[in-house]
Design an enzyme around this catalytic site. Structure first.
Site, PDB file in Angstrom:
ATOM      1  N   LEU A 266      -4.400  -7.876  12.888  1.00  0.00           N
ATOM      2  CA  LEU A 266      -5.519  -8.152  13.794  1.00  0.00           C
ATOM      3  C   LEU A 266      -5.118  -9.044  14.951  1.00  0.00           C
ATOM      4  CD1 LEU A 266      -8.321  -8.839  11.148  1.00  0.00           C
ATOM      5  CD2 LEU A 266      -7.623  -6.664  12.158  1.00  0.00           C
ATOM      6  N   TYR A 459       3.775 -12.572 -14.029  1.00  0.00           N
ATOM      7  CA  TYR A 459       4.832 -12.364 -13.037  1.00  0.00           C
ATOM      8  C   TYR A 459       6.050 -11.849 -13.798  1.00  0.00           C
ATOM      9  CZ  TYR A 459       7.766 -13.794  -8.972  1.00  0.00           C
ATOM     10  OH  TYR A 459       8.608 -13.858  -7.882  1.00  0.00           O
TER      11      TYR A 459
END
Length: 561
Positions: A266, A459
């Site tokens: 953006l 993880y």
């Protein structure tokens, strides 16, 4: 040529600083792993050198008004063409950079960024925002497809200052290109700290943390950078968007929430007001051993729901403990810690250890007592060993890649009610994928990086044979197949494709699988308003409308046999 600050004397092809050398014990450890996969340390591939790369000539020429902030030097182009993923590492060792960035810009002002965006938009040039380049998911790679005339990487390193400190509110206005160490050093005279320490802390920037919704130091409560952002300022092709600085607001959809996780699609974040803390004076730590990973997970669940909010709550499974020689090398181990700038922590640690004992946890009583007295036990024992391995691991990977061993990580989050099945299924699916991709079993382990009252963030780390060091193409293809399987496994079994590693190009399919189609359509429409020409980071997170973009070769479906 723009001056590169001292804290950016980075390896152009691998992790971290170019002048960091492995110790003899570290080298011996790494070479032992390589031998376990049938690799001979004497056959290590040589380190890449800039002169060994053949880069195509830049396809675009900047206007005279921007020439002073642009570089077309080989070192700058190489170091800004990939991030720091395993695939990036392998391709650098292969000397294979098929889509190098054409130019690297080092703007010093917002006006220069705006002028660069105007030029790029008018000339069909893709713009890749770049903080520290530590992306491990293809977030900064100029793999933009065939519809752009060229690519420019915008390095924000000159936006490197703490501009204003509000000690009363404990907040600061900070430029987005500042690296972690410089940020903390500039806050230190004020007695304040951001206390946000991702593994990439030394080599990543505030703007990068915000753009990727990075996960940081705290295992509970303030886990993501989201929790520390007070306001943001972003330069977009359509103008500047700056949000109002407030401690909280219920006024509609948050502008900051649009910026957080936008991954350079953006605009370019130039500064942010960040919530700070007083520097901690009290610390307490413990290493708690359990007979099984699942009994340890139950203890961590109780802790996460207790309201104690530990600072550190890293749970390592038995395979992770064995791999790094943590504690006794065989018991699932919780590295537990509390810290405060305000109060002693004895009651918090005492209650936490009661919860651990309820689930069979064991610990060194004297070591805990010493930590409560102000000792440095948090830097010793299992906790210290884990911390050192955590910081140094990316350097280990560089040598393992050159030895023909693939090492990588992937992470997720899942609710507590589904965790045990999730863990078993992901371990099984990825273990099978490793054997199919390489022909040999790999090593796979898991730890919790963050925990919430409703679930953990597992993880995973894997090691596997990538083939002879002279056949890096085989290693790259094996990595792609395993990555596909990992993305499929975590999403198929109900988790997120990424907890804090961002989406980039590697996790796109998993992101699209877990997010509502209507939401993605709305985000694409929003991008077209902020970025009408579709020039910002094409292919990462959001595709511009009516553009064919690159895909980096990582699909999200389970590879067929």
């Amino acid at each position: 040529m723009p001056k590169i600050p001292a804290n950016k004397e980075r390896s152009f092809w691998g992790w971290g600083r170019a002048d960091v050398a492995l110790t003899q014990p570290e080298t011996a450890l790494i070479d032992g792993i390589a031998r376990a996969f049938g690799r001979d340390p004497a056959s290590i591939a040589p380190e890449p050198k800039v002169a060994e790369f053949e880069l195509r000539a830049p396809r675009v020429t900047p206007p005279a008004s921007l020439a002073e902030i642009m570089s077309d030097g080989a070192h700058d182009r190489l170091s800004h063409s990939f991030g720091k993923s395993t695939a990036d590492n392998i391709r650098m060792v292969m000397r294979h950079v098929p889509e190098p960035v054409d130019l690297v810009a080092f703007p010093k002002t917002e006006d220069q960024i705006a002028a660069l965006l105007d030029w790029a938009g008018a000339n069909d040039i893709a713009v890749i925002p770049y903080g520290g380049g530590s992306s491990v998911c293809g977030g900064v790679e100029p793999d933009v497809g065939p519809t752009y005339r060229g690519t420019v990487c915008v390095d924000m390193q000159n936006f490197d200052s703490v501009l204003e400190v509000d000690s009363l509110s404990r907040a600061a206005r900070i430029q987005a290109g500042i690296y972690g160490p410089a940020l903390e050093e500039q806050l230190r005279p004020h007695g304040l700290t951001l206390r946000f320490f991702p593994q990439s802390f030394e080599f990543s920037t505030l703007g990068g943390w915000i753009a990727t919704r990075a996960g940081g130091h705290y295992a509970t409560l303030m886990t993501h950078i989201d929790d520390l952002v007070e306001a943001t300022r972003m330069v977009t092709p359509a103008g500047i968007m700056e949000t109002r600085r407030l401690p909280g607001s219920g006024a509609g959809i948050s502008g900051d929430r649009l910026v957080l996780g936008s991954e350079g699609n953006l605009g370019l974040i130039t500064e942010a007001w960040m919530r700070l803390q007083d520097r901690p004076r009290f610390r307490a730590s413990a290493s708690v051993r359990f007979d099984s990973f699942f009994s340890a997970a139950k203890a961590v669940r109780a802790l996460s729901q207790s309201g104690l909010y530990p600072t550190n709550c890293r749970l390592l499974d038995e395979a992770e403990v064995a791999a790094y020689g943590i504690g006794d090398g065989k018991s699932a181990t919780l590295v537990l810690g509390f810290e405060s700038a305000d109060h002693a922590l004895d009651p918090w640690m005492e209650r936490a250890l009661e919860l651990m004992a309820d689930h069979g946890g064991r610990w060194d009583t004297e070591a805990v007592a010493a930590s409560l007295r102000g000792g440095d036990e948090h830097l010793r024992g299992a906790a210290g060993a884990w911390r050192e391995s955590f910081i140094r691991m990316p350097y280990y990977r560089d040598r393992l890649t050159r030895l023909g061993v693939i090492v990588d990580t992937f992470e997720s989050a899942i609710t507590w009610d589904r965790f045990e099945d999730f863990y078993r299924n992901v371990m099984a699916d990825v273990g099978t994928a490793i054997k199919r991709a390489t022909g040999k079993p790999g090593r796979l382990s898991c730890r919790f990086t963050h925990v919430y009252p409703d679930g953990p963030a597992p993880y995973f780390t894997f090691y596997c044979d990538g083939g002879a060091p002279g056949d890096m193409a085989r290693a790259l293809e094996a990595w792609r197949r395993i990555k596909q399987a990992a993305n499929a496994a975590v999403t198929t079994h109900g988790g997120t494709v990424t907890h804090h590693h961002a989406v980039g190009r590697d996790h796109r399919g998993g992101y699209e699988a877990q997010s509502p189609a209507l939401m993605r359509a709305a985000i694409a429409a929003m991008k077209s308003r902020f970025d009408p020409a579709g020039i910002l980071n094409p292919g990462a997170l959001i595709d511009p409308e009516n553009r064919q973009v690159g895909r980096r070769g990582v699909l999200m479906t389970q590879p067929s046999e």
